[in-house]
Motif scaffolding. Sequence first.
Motif, PDB file in Angstrom:
ATOM      1  N   ALA A 121      50.973  51.483  43.393  1.00  0.00           N
ATOM      2  CA  ALA A 121      51.432  52.764  42.849  1.00  0.00           C
ATOM      3  C   ALA A 121      50.295  53.788  42.804  1.00  0.00           C
ATOM      4  CB  ALA A 121      52.019  52.567  41.452  1.00  0.00           C
ATOM      5  N   GLU A 122      49.058  53.298  42.688  1.00  0.00           N
ATOM      6  CA  GLU A 122      47.895  54.192  42.674  1.00  0.00           C
ATOM      7  C   GLU A 122      47.329  54.413  44.074  1.00  0.00           C
ATOM      8  OE1 GLU A 122      44.990  52.975  39.750  1.00  0.00           O
ATOM      9  OE2 GLU A 122      46.501  52.877  38.168  1.00  0.00           O
ATOM     10  N   GLY A 123      48.015  53.890  45.098  1.00  0.00           N
ATOM     11  CA  GLY A 123      47.602  54.111  46.476  1.00  0.00           C
ATOM     12  C   GLY A 123      46.439  53.249  46.937  1.00  0.00           C
ATOM     13  N   LEU A 124      46.202  52.146  46.246  1.00  0.00           N
ATOM     14  CA  LEU A 124      45.100  51.250  46.614  1.00  0.00           C
ATOM     15  C   LEU A 124      45.621  50.086  47.448  1.00  0.00           C
ATOM     16  CD1 LEU A 124      43.287  51.332  43.190  1.00  0.00           C
ATOM     17  CD2 LEU A 124      42.504  52.396  45.305  1.00  0.00           C
ATOM     18  N   HIS A 125      44.745  49.547  48.286  1.00  0.00           N
ATOM     19  CA  HIS A 125      45.141  48.475  49.195  1.00  0.00           C
ATOM     20  C   HIS A 125      44.329  47.201  49.016  1.00  0.00           C
ATOM     21  CE1 HIS A 125      47.624  51.427  51.183  1.00  0.00           C
ATOM     22  NE2 HIS A 125      46.583  52.234  51.193  1.00  0.00           N
ATOM     23  N   ARG A 126      43.485  47.191  47.964  1.00  0.00           N
ATOM     24  CA  ARG A 126      42.678  45.997  47.697  1.00  0.00           C
ATOM     25  C   ARG A 126      42.640  45.717  46.205  1.00  0.00           C
ATOM     26  NH1 ARG A 126      36.951  45.984  50.290  1.00  0.00           N
ATOM     27  NH2 ARG A 126      36.554  47.537  48.702  1.00  0.00           N
ATOM     28  N   MET A 127      42.509  44.431  45.885  1.00  0.00           N
ATOM     29  CA  MET A 127      42.375  43.972  44.505  1.00  0.00           C
ATOM     30  C   MET A 127      41.016  43.313  44.357  1.00  0.00           C
ATOM     31  SD  MET A 127      45.309  44.820  43.285  1.00  0.00           S
ATOM     32  CE  MET A 127      45.181  44.029  41.681  1.00  0.00           C
ATOM     33  N   SER A 128      40.470  43.323  43.146  1.00  0.00           N
ATOM     34  CA  SER A 128      39.197  42.664  42.899  1.00  0.00           C
ATOM     35  C   SER A 128      39.147  42.118  41.481  1.00  0.00           C
ATOM     36  CB  SER A 128      38.031  43.634  43.129  1.00  0.00           C
ATOM     37  OG  SER A 128      38.126  44.751  42.255  1.00  0.00           O
ATOM     38  N   VAL A 129      38.305  41.105  41.296  1.00  0.00           N
ATOM     39  CA  VAL A 129      38.076  40.504  39.983  1.00  0.00           C
ATOM     40  C   VAL A 129      36.731  39.790  40.039  1.00  0.00           C
ATOM     41  CG1 VAL A 129      39.258  38.313  40.520  1.00  0.00           C
ATOM     42  CG2 VAL A 129      39.095  39.088  38.136  1.00  0.00           C
ATOM     43  N   ILE A 130      36.059  39.716  38.918  1.00  0.00           N
ATOM     44  CA  ILE A 130      34.822  38.942  38.811  1.00  0.00           C
ATOM     45  C   ILE A 130      35.080  37.828  37.814  1.00  0.00           C
ATOM     46  CG2 ILE A 130      32.392  38.964  38.099  1.00  0.00           C
ATOM     47  CD1 ILE A 130      32.356  41.957  38.916  1.00  0.00           C
ATOM     48  N   VAL A 131      34.752  36.590  38.213  1.00  0.00           N
ATOM     49  CA  VAL A 131      34.929  35.436  37.334  1.00  0.00           C
ATOM     50  C   VAL A 131      33.633  34.643  37.259  1.00  0.00           C
ATOM     51  CG1 VAL A 131      37.404  35.225  37.798  1.00  0.00           C
ATOM     52  CG2 VAL A 131      35.788  33.918  39.155  1.00  0.00           C
ATOM     53  N   ALA A 132      33.506  33.896  36.170  1.00  0.00           N
ATOM     54  CA  ALA A 132      32.376  32.981  36.047  1.00  0.00           C
ATOM     55  C   ALA A 132      32.556  31.871  37.078  1.00  0.00           C
ATOM     56  CB  ALA A 132      32.319  32.397  34.637  1.00  0.00           C
ATOM     57  N   GLY A 133      31.476  31.512  37.738  1.00  0.00           N
ATOM     58  CA  GLY A 133      31.545  30.494  38.781  1.00  0.00           C
ATOM     59  C   GLY A 133      32.079  29.162  38.306  1.00  0.00           C
ATOM     60  N   ASP A 134      31.861  28.833  37.030  1.00  0.00           N
ATOM     61  CA  ASP A 134      32.323  27.548  36.509  1.00  0.00           C
ATOM     62  C   ASP A 134      33.732  27.607  35.910  1.00  0.00           C
ATOM     63  OD1 ASP A 134      31.508  29.106  34.370  1.00  0.00           O
ATOM     64  OD2 ASP A 134      30.550  27.461  33.285  1.00  0.00           O
ATOM     65  N   ASN A 135      34.393  28.753  35.979  1.00  0.00           N
ATOM     66  CA  ASN A 135      35.755  28.882  35.457  1.00  0.00           C
ATOM     67  C   ASN A 135      36.745  28.484  36.549  1.00  0.00           C
ATOM     68  OD1 ASN A 135      38.183  29.586  34.313  1.00  0.00           O
ATOM     69  ND2 ASN A 135      37.401  31.471  33.394  1.00  0.00           N
ATOM     70  N   VAL A 136      36.867  27.180  36.725  1.00  0.00           N
ATOM     71  CA  VAL A 136      37.674  26.628  37.817  1.00  0.00           C
ATOM     72  C   VAL A 136      39.146  27.010  37.685  1.00  0.00           C
ATOM     73  CG1 VAL A 136      38.391  24.476  38.947  1.00  0.00           C
ATOM     74  CG2 VAL A 136      36.043  24.732  38.107  1.00  0.00           C
ATOM     75  N   GLY A 137      39.673  26.993  36.468  1.00  0.00           N
ATOM     76  CA  GLY A 137      41.080  27.335  36.269  1.00  0.00           C
ATOM     77  C   GLY A 137      41.401  28.754  36.698  1.00  0.00           C
ATOM     78  N   ALA A 138      40.551  29.698  36.311  1.00  0.00           N
ATOM     79  CA  ALA A 138      40.774  31.098  36.705  1.00  0.00           C
ATOM     80  C   ALA A 138      40.656  31.247  38.212  1.00  0.00           C
ATOM     81  CB  ALA A 138      39.774  32.009  36.001  1.00  0.00           C
ATOM     82  N   ARG A 139      39.663  30.606  38.795  1.00  0.00           N
ATOM     83  CA  ARG A 139      39.491  30.707  40.245  1.00  0.00           C
ATOM     84  C   ARG A 139      40.723  30.171  40.974  1.00  0.00           C
ATOM     85  NH1 ARG A 139      34.122  27.794  41.187  1.00  0.00           N
ATOM     86  NH2 ARG A 139      34.907  27.707  43.304  1.00  0.00           N
ATOM     87  N   ARG A 140      41.261  29.061  40.508  1.00  0.00           N
ATOM     88  CA  ARG A 140      42.466  28.498  41.150  1.00  0.00           C
ATOM     89  C   ARG A 140      43.634  29.469  41.081  1.00  0.00           C
ATOM     90  NH1 ARG A 140      41.714  22.450  39.493  1.00  0.00           N
ATOM     91  NH2 ARG A 140      41.847  23.368  37.448  1.00  0.00           N
ATOM     92  N   LEU A 141      43.818  30.087  39.922  1.00  0.00           N
ATOM     93  CA  LEU A 141      44.908  31.057  39.769  1.00  0.00           C
ATOM     94  C   LEU A 141      44.739  32.198  40.763  1.00  0.00           C
ATOM     95  CD1 LEU A 141      47.329  32.451  38.371  1.00  0.00           C
ATOM     96  CD2 LEU A 141      45.678  33.375  36.707  1.00  0.00           C
ATOM     97  N   TYR A 142      43.557  32.784  40.810  1.00  0.00           N
ATOM     98  CA  TYR A 142      43.332  33.907  41.723  1.00  0.00           C
ATOM     99  C   TYR A 142      43.481  33.479  43.183  1.00  0.00           C
ATOM    100  CZ  TYR A 142      41.860  36.731  37.778  1.00  0.00           C
ATOM    101  OH  TYR A 142      41.843  37.434  36.602  1.00  0.00           O
TER     102      TYR A 142
END
Length: 193
Positions: free
Chosen positions: A139-160
Amino acid sequence: MIALERPERLATPSDAQQLAELINIAGEGLPLHIWTGLARDGQDPWDIGRARQAEKAQEGQIVVVDFGEGAVAGLTGYSIGTEPVEIGADFPTLFRPLQELENQALESWYVNVLACYPEHRGQGLGARFLDLADEIARAEGLHRMSVIVAGDNVGARRLYERKGYRTVASAPCLKDGWDTNTQEWLLLMKELF
């Protein structure tokens, strides 16, 4: 902002307590560390966190899931512009690697906070919020997504990763007094089609 469907809604200042708790969960204690550093003599660091979250809610920057008894999950994000943020000598050490990574995600919609109380995990709320984030970005006209996660946060990384994000860069975690096991930050991105 796009139209939201129940149980999603925009956060309000009355959600400040839950929002402060959720951002601290997502940040693995980093927000409380920051608020503690900002607190004056005798001031409760949580008061600082609640005030900051109430302000963001007032500005319409946070979406929450509410099943009728208050916020149980939250999403905060924003568009990253076309120019990198300058990282001068006075830039806080703790945030330096995070800003360096964010500067590599120009012209993307950045998932700043995605959190859920532990008792509400496993219900698909994280995936639902990431789909919502994609809609907001489009809706904002963007074509990319981004996020920064802690390297040891395996659960978050799997979700993303399940939602199409891939690690594109990393930076060391500069703890600067923060008591954490995190050793590195990972920048994950995905293209929207």
